[in-house]
Design an enzyme around this catalytic site. Structure first.
Site, mmCIF file in Angstrom:
data_model
loop_
_atom_site.group_PDB
_atom_site.id
_atom_site.type_symbol
_atom_site.label_atom_id
_atom_site.label_comp_id
_atom_site.label_asym_id
_atom_site.label_seq_id
_atom_site.Cartn_x
_atom_site.Cartn_y
_atom_site.Cartn_z
ATOM 1 N N GLY A 57 37.753 -41.424 78.405
ATOM 2 C CA GLY A 57 36.722 -40.822 78.524
ATOM 3 C C GLY A 57 34.835 -41.338 78.095
ATOM 4 N N HIS A 116 30.798 -38.525 66.731
ATOM 5 C CA HIS A 116 29.429 -38.031 67.452
ATOM 6 C C HIS A 116 29.150 -37.250 66.813
ATOM 7 C CE1 HIS A 116 27.974 -37.172 71.379
ATOM 8 N NE2 HIS A 116 29.011 -36.545 70.712
#
Ligand code: GRF
Length: 195
Positions: free
Chosen positions: A149, A115
């Site tokens: 998540g 990310h």
């Protein structure tokens, strides 16, 4: 001799991280080989790299659930693909879909993501722009385990890069990608060693 560890790369875009991982495998730096490249986007750039490196590529149909969610049948297809290619580690590299159960539980602790921010700061999209707008003087990338998540799993590695006076979003992102291409193959190799 033990069997060579097998990696699957999932991506939806250009595939520059996939390229770095494929190169590391070819140069014997990955501690395993790339068994298959999977995309949800027909014609995505990542497919060109699979071809260049002679790795099988599969395009999956994500279904019509919307909001980045994968259809149940797609998750099943993904799981049987992983079995077919004897995959030990799933590597998400710009895969714009949310991976969920039952795939998630089947590969618990064996799905990585990268990310472009220093998580837990800036999960989600437009991370570089948001960091710059907030006046940050540094950002970077995070490699983490995938959980239920979005961008929340256990952090395995972070690389920091500066945000300099007069930088454009593009310049900062290029700096992050350079760090990604260095770090991702290293973390994959560490993870494979510990499987
Ligand atoms: C990377 O910057 C990664 O951090 C994010 O998506 C981007 C994928 O880029 N999750 P590429 O397709 O590997 O070039």
């Amino acid at each position: 001799m033990s069997r060579e560890k097998q990696v699957a790369i999932f991506g939806s875009g250009t595939g520059s991280n996939a390229h770095a991982i494929l190169r590391a495998a070819r140069e014997g730096r990955l501690g395993g080989q790339v068994a298959v490249v999977v995309t949800d986007v027909p014609g995505a750039g990542i497919l060109d790299f699979a071809k260049e490196f002679g790795v099988p590529a599969v395009t999956i149909d994500p279904g019509k659930r919307g909001g980045g969610r994968l259809a149940d049948e797609t998750l099943e297809e993904m799981e049987s693909l992983m079995l077919r290619f004897s995959v030990d580690l799933v590597v998400l590299a710009g895969f714009m879909r949310i991976v969920r159960d039952p795939f998630l539980s089947a590969f618990e602790g064996r799905i990585l993501n990268i990310h472009p921010s220093l998580l837990p700061k800036y999960p989600g999209l437009h991370t570089v722009r948001r960091a710059m707008e907030a006046g940050e003087t540094e950002t970077g990338c995070t490699i983490h385990l995938v959980d239920a998540g979005v961008d929340t799993g256990q952090i395995l590695r972070q690389e920091r890069v500066p945000i300099l006076e007069g930088d454009t979003e593009r310049a900062v992102y290029a700096r992050i990608q350079e760090a990604e291409h260095r770090a991702y193959p290293e973390v994959i190799s560490e993870r494979l060693e510990n499987l």
